[in-house]
Design an enzyme around this catalytic site. Structure first.
Site, PDB file in Angstrom:
ATOM      1  N   GLY A 124       6.668   0.603  -4.034  1.00  0.00           N
ATOM      2  CA  GLY A 124       5.694   0.540  -2.935  1.00  0.00           C
ATOM      3  C   GLY A 124       6.184  -0.073  -1.641  1.00  0.00           C
ATOM      4  O   GLY A 124       5.683   0.258  -0.574  1.00  0.00           O
ATOM      5  N   GLU A 144       6.484  -7.366  -1.020  1.00  0.00           N
ATOM      6  CA  GLU A 144       5.524  -6.610  -1.841  1.00  0.00           C
ATOM      7  C   GLU A 144       4.668  -5.746  -0.915  1.00  0.00           C
ATOM      8  O   GLU A 144       4.380  -6.146   0.212  1.00  0.00           O
ATOM      9  CB  GLU A 144       4.690  -7.657  -2.605  1.00  0.00           C
ATOM     10  CG  GLU A 144       3.390  -7.210  -3.223  1.00  0.00           C
ATOM     11  CD  GLU A 144       3.542  -6.506  -4.545  1.00  0.00           C
ATOM     12  OE1 GLU A 144       4.316  -5.530  -4.585  1.00  0.00           O
ATOM     13  OE2 GLU A 144       2.859  -6.901  -5.511  1.00  0.00           O
ATOM     14  N   ASP A 145       4.249  -4.570  -1.366  1.00  0.00           N
ATOM     15  CA  ASP A 145       3.398  -3.734  -0.519  1.00  0.00           C
ATOM     16  C   ASP A 145       1.971  -4.291  -0.431  1.00  0.00           C
ATOM     17  O   ASP A 145       1.444  -4.527   0.634  1.00  0.00           O
ATOM     18  CB  ASP A 145       3.384  -2.263  -0.998  1.00  0.00           C
ATOM     19  CG  ASP A 145       3.007  -2.108  -2.480  1.00  0.00           C
ATOM     20  OD1 ASP A 145       2.855  -3.120  -3.188  1.00  0.00           O
ATOM     21  OD2 ASP A 145       2.872  -0.951  -2.921  1.00  0.00           O
ATOM     22  N   ASP A 165      -3.001  -7.094  -5.368  1.00  0.00           N
ATOM     23  CA  ASP A 165      -4.312  -6.708  -5.901  1.00  0.00           C
ATOM     24  C   ASP A 165      -4.755  -7.815  -6.859  1.00  0.00           C
ATOM     25  O   ASP A 165      -5.369  -8.791  -6.444  1.00  0.00           O
ATOM     26  CB  ASP A 165      -4.167  -5.342  -6.572  1.00  0.00           C
ATOM     27  CG  ASP A 165      -5.481  -4.734  -7.027  1.00  0.00           C
ATOM     28  OD1 ASP A 165      -6.497  -5.444  -7.016  1.00  0.00           O
ATOM     29  OD2 ASP A 165      -5.503  -3.553  -7.404  1.00  0.00           O
ATOM     30  N   PHE A 184      -9.131   1.431  -2.541  1.00  0.00           N
ATOM     31  CA  PHE A 184      -7.832   1.955  -2.957  1.00  0.00           C
ATOM     32  C   PHE A 184      -7.143   2.587  -1.756  1.00  0.00           C
ATOM     33  O   PHE A 184      -7.663   3.522  -1.150  1.00  0.00           O
ATOM     34  CB  PHE A 184      -7.945   2.952  -4.105  1.00  0.00           C
ATOM     35  CG  PHE A 184      -6.611   3.155  -4.757  1.00  0.00           C
ATOM     36  CD1 PHE A 184      -6.139   2.237  -5.687  1.00  0.00           C
ATOM     37  CD2 PHE A 184      -5.794   4.220  -4.404  1.00  0.00           C
ATOM     38  CE1 PHE A 184      -4.874   2.381  -6.258  1.00  0.00           C
ATOM     39  CE2 PHE A 184      -4.529   4.376  -4.968  1.00  0.00           C
ATOM     40  CZ  PHE A 184      -4.070   3.450  -5.899  1.00  0.00           C
ATOM     41  N   ASP A 240       1.088   4.480  -3.081  1.00  0.00           N
ATOM     42  CA  ASP A 240       0.861   5.794  -3.680  1.00  0.00           C
ATOM     43  C   ASP A 240      -0.424   5.856  -4.484  1.00  0.00           C
ATOM     44  O   ASP A 240      -1.007   4.840  -4.851  1.00  0.00           O
ATOM     45  CB  ASP A 240       2.008   6.125  -4.650  1.00  0.00           C
ATOM     46  CG  ASP A 240       1.917   5.318  -5.934  1.00  0.00           C
ATOM     47  OD1 ASP A 240       1.833   4.079  -5.847  1.00  0.00           O
ATOM     48  OD2 ASP A 240       1.905   5.921  -7.033  1.00  0.00           O
ATOM     49  N   ARG A 284       2.971   8.505  -0.455  1.00  0.00           N
ATOM     50  CA  ARG A 284       3.819   7.389  -0.012  1.00  0.00           C
ATOM     51  C   ARG A 284       4.374   7.621   1.393  1.00  0.00           C
ATOM     52  O   ARG A 284       4.695   6.676   2.105  1.00  0.00           O
ATOM     53  CB  ARG A 284       5.013   7.195  -0.964  1.00  0.00           C
ATOM     54  CG  ARG A 284       4.654   6.671  -2.341  1.00  0.00           C
ATOM     55  CD  ARG A 284       5.909   6.162  -3.045  1.00  0.00           C
ATOM     56  NE  ARG A 284       5.740   5.994  -4.473  1.00  0.00           N
ATOM     57  CZ  ARG A 284       5.266   4.891  -5.059  1.00  0.00           C
ATOM     58  NH1 ARG A 284       4.886   3.865  -4.318  1.00  0.00           N
ATOM     59  NH2 ARG A 284       5.151   4.814  -6.361  1.00  0.00           N
TER      60      ARG A 284
HETATM   61  P1  IMP Z   1      -1.324  -6.389  -8.983  1.00  0.00           P
HETATM   62  O1  IMP Z   1      -0.300  -6.789 -10.008  1.00  0.00           O
HETATM   63  O2  IMP Z   1      -2.667  -6.088  -9.589  1.00  0.00           O
HETATM   64  O3  IMP Z   1      -1.428  -7.365  -7.834  1.00  0.00           O
HETATM   65  O4  IMP Z   1      -0.904  -4.967  -8.423  1.00  0.00           O
HETATM   66  C1  IMP Z   1       0.086  -4.850  -7.453  1.00  0.00           C
HETATM   67  C2  IMP Z   1       0.665  -3.458  -7.402  1.00  0.00           C
HETATM   68  O5  IMP Z   1      -0.313  -2.470  -7.732  1.00  0.00           O
HETATM   69  C3  IMP Z   1       1.132  -3.128  -5.994  1.00  0.00           C
HETATM   70  O6  IMP Z   1       2.490  -3.448  -5.813  1.00  0.00           O
HETATM   71  C4  IMP Z   1       0.862  -1.640  -5.895  1.00  0.00           C
HETATM   72  O7  IMP Z   1       1.986  -0.907  -6.336  1.00  0.00           O
HETATM   73  C5  IMP Z   1      -0.290  -1.404  -6.820  1.00  0.00           C
HETATM   74  N1  IMP Z   1      -1.574  -1.374  -6.074  1.00  0.00           N
HETATM   75  C6  IMP Z   1      -2.518  -2.322  -6.019  1.00  0.00           C
HETATM   76  N2  IMP Z   1      -3.537  -1.964  -5.228  1.00  0.00           N
HETATM   77  C7  IMP Z   1      -3.213  -0.748  -4.732  1.00  0.00           C
HETATM   78  C8  IMP Z   1      -3.876   0.174  -3.818  1.00  0.00           C
HETATM   79  O8  IMP Z   1      -4.961  -0.049  -3.260  1.00  0.00           O
HETATM   80  N3  IMP Z   1      -3.205   1.332  -3.568  1.00  0.00           N
HETATM   81  C9  IMP Z   1      -1.999   1.646  -4.129  1.00  0.00           C
HETATM   82  N4  IMP Z   1      -1.361   0.820  -4.970  1.00  0.00           N
HETATM   83  C10 IMP Z   1      -1.959  -0.365  -5.278  1.00  0.00           C
HETATM   84 MG    MG Z   2       2.001   1.887  -7.113  1.00  0.00          MG
END
Ligand code: IMP
Ligand code: MG
Length: 185
Positions: free
Chosen positions: A54, A109-110, A113, A162, A169, A175
């Site tokens: 990401g 990090e992108d 979440d 989202f 993606d 992407r």
């Molecule tokens: P976490 O571990 O729940 O914080 O998730 C982080 C990862 O989930 C990010 O690096 C993204 O790749 C993916 N992600 C979380 N939210 C989104 C979103 O809204 N769109 C796309 N990818 C997401």
């Molecule tokens: Mg992803």
């Protein structure tokens, strides 16, 4: 400004609820982040570690706005399948080859979440004795209560939707979009 026709063309028929960040807004904010990071690391070795996939576009733009010597490597952690909710399972698929010990590590990090991916990586990277460990995230949904290290550098406070584009993606699509959009249901 992006025309609805050009957006539709890039999306292959899939509808966006709205464009959340235009290319110009992203560019301006990334430039500011680059300056912040340049000022924050006056000395020492800096390793910018991109969390794939990401962060690939963000990282590429960001490092060109950091005006000091640095190294780039990547880390791959897989936590999502094709779903739009986090499973909580994090798997390391690629481990950086670059030595971390004694260096300032900036993990890029992108989007944050649940924060589970980051928490797992913070433990793992911290155990390799870096000089410091910082996080730079383009977006933060502010849903992660238990985050062990808060992002030191943050692009935008993201809406709790989202999002796709600029590296983000949905099932590997979108992407390449030069903007960040909220995907329509
Ligand atoms: P976490 O571990 O729940 O914080 O998730 C982080 C990862 O989930 C990010 O690096 C993204 O790749 C993916 N992600 C979380 N939210 C989104 C979103 O809204 N769109 C796309 N990818 C997401
Ligand atoms: Mg992803």
């Amino acid at each position: 400004m992006l025309s609805p026709a050009s957006v539709g063309h890039l999306m292959g028929g899939r509808k966006v609820a709205r464009i959340v960040y235009e290319p110009e807004a992203i560019r301006a904010r990334v430039k500011e982040l680059g300056l912040e990071i340049t000022r924050a690391y006056p000395d020492g070795d800096l390793l910018v570690l991109g969390l794939l996939k990401g962060s690939f576009i963000f990282l590429g733009d960001l490092v060109r706005e950091i005006q000091r010597p640095l190294q780039v490597d990547f880390i791959v952690a897989s936590s999502y399948g094709d779903a739009t909710v986090s499973s909580g399972n994090v798997r390391l698929v690629y481990d950086p080859e670059t030595l971390l010990e004694g260096k300032h590590i900036l993990l890029v990090e992108d989007i944050i979440d649940t924060g589970r991916t980051l928490n797992r990586l913070i433990d793992l990277l911290g155990s390799r004795n870096p000089k410091s460990l910082g996080i730079c995230a383009l977006l933060d949904k502010h849903l992660a209560d238990g985050l062990k290290v808060k992002p030191r550098f943050l692009g935008f406070d993201a809406p709790k939707e989202f999002l796709v584009g600029y590296g983000l993606d949905h099932a590997e699509d979108f992407r390449h979009l030069p903007f960040v959009a909220s995907l329509a249901e």
